[in-house]
Design an enzyme around this catalytic site. Sequence first.
Site, short mmCIF file in Angstrom:
data_model
loop_
_atom_site.label_atom_id
_atom_site.label_comp_id
_atom_site.label_asym_id
_atom_site.label_seq_id
_atom_site.Cartn_x
_atom_site.Cartn_y
_atom_site.Cartn_z
CD GLU A 206 38.68 40.98 37.45
OE1 GLU A 206 39.90 41.29 37.35
OE2 GLU A 206 38.14 40.78 38.55
CG ASN B 2 34.53 41.88 38.77
OD1 ASN B 2 34.39 41.50 37.61
ND2 ASN B 2 35.71 42.17 39.30
CE LYS C 58 37.42 39.32 41.87
NZ LYS C 58 38.28 40.34 41.22
CD GLU D 187 38.25 43.62 42.18
OE1 GLU D 187 37.31 42.83 42.01
OE2 GLU D 187 39.44 43.33 41.95
CB CYS E 221 40.57 38.39 39.08
SG CYS E 221 42.21 39.12 39.33
CG ASN F 257 41.82 43.51 34.98
OD1 ASN F 257 42.22 44.26 34.10
ND2 ASN F 257 40.67 42.87 34.91
N1 CDT Z 1 41.17 41.89 40.05
C1 CDT Z 1 41.67 41.16 41.06
O1 CDT Z 1 40.95 40.40 41.70
N2 CDT Z 1 42.95 41.38 41.36
C2 CDT Z 1 43.58 40.73 42.47
C3 CDT Z 1 44.64 41.57 43.05
C4 CDT Z 1 45.10 41.03 44.34
S1 CDT Z 1 46.76 41.26 44.51
C5 CDT Z 1 47.37 39.82 45.21
C6 CDT Z 1 44.19 39.39 42.11
O2 CDT Z 1 43.96 38.42 42.85
O3 CDT Z 1 44.94 39.26 41.16
#
Ligand code: CDT
Length: 335
Positions: free
Chosen positions: A62, A122, A139, A158, A184, A209
């Site tokens: 991502e 995203n 996303k 985000e 993600c 990420n």
């Molecule tokens: N980039 C992204 O979506 N990161 C989120 C962070 C959330 S922390 C539980 C993820 O789901 O990994």
Amino acid sequence: MAIDLNTGSGTGNSKIKNSFGLAVAQMGPVHLNDSRVAVVARLLEMMREAASRGAKMVVFPELALTTFFPRYWMDDAEVNARFFEPSMPSAETQPLFDLAAQLKIGFYLGYAELTADGHRFNTSVLVDENAKIVARYRKIHLPGHSDHKPDAPFQHLEKKYFEVGNEGFGVTDMLGTRIGQCLCNDRRWPETYRVMSLQSARIVVLGYNTPSWNIHWSEPPHLRMFHHLLSLQANAYQNGLWVAAAAKCGAEDGFHMIGGSAIVAPTGEIVAQAQSEDDEVIFSNCDLGLGETFLQHVFNFAKHRRPEHYKLITERTGAGEPLSASALKTTQPQE
Ligand code: CDT
């Protein structure tokens, strides 16, 4: 040639095992001042390795082209200029498309999309073996917040920088099979995979990420990796499909994110997993017929699903009252 999704072979012969070479290209850190050209050079090197190992497709992370910028509070003009792509491909990313065409390899790439009329998503794309973009995903499950939290060690903006995706969870016929994509946080939600498996996806690809620290509560850090793998494994099994997940990880300018890029079989088993927190290619020859074992028996959707009892899933967003107060009363102990 029509695709036979039972084997992916196009032959209709369910005894033929169809092997799909699938690579995941994990990335180590991309720092704030790393250039697109330097990042793309890293991606090209991993694409070459993936092809040399027999991959039909390579999955990148991502927001693969930049640092995970939602950790920084910035004004819109700056963030747009530094981190968003007004076009795909662009001058900087064209070499990825050129190499893919030369090597006859498909790929998945996540990046920040700025549309001509100023909308920001995203986004990820699926690119076929002729370097044609065949699908786009924006996303849907955006995590984080939109307000500035000056006391937090970092931001997760985000919800400030992106709009919720407006194109749903599609699937795409490419490379002789049917592929779904997400990004993600989507991987933690069972609805993501079920909507794609109801369209007969055989592989779900995604980039992520995931910060190692939770800014909202003191979550034990080991849970980040546990929940990541749990989500991939449970959803691969429950939907009879392969899941391939690519991290961007390690410490970007001191902000650490988990690795653990993985390829998971429809059995729910991890068949390949990254060992480092750096650029690393993992690979598996995936048997695209494997999911059928589950989809014809325990998860035979047509036979066993009961959508008439699942209505709340689309009617409600948050949890609320029991469906029937009267039904509940009859089950309560009498005083
Ligand atoms: N980039 C992204 O979506 N990161 C989120 C962070 C959330 S922390 C539980 C993820 O789901 O990994």
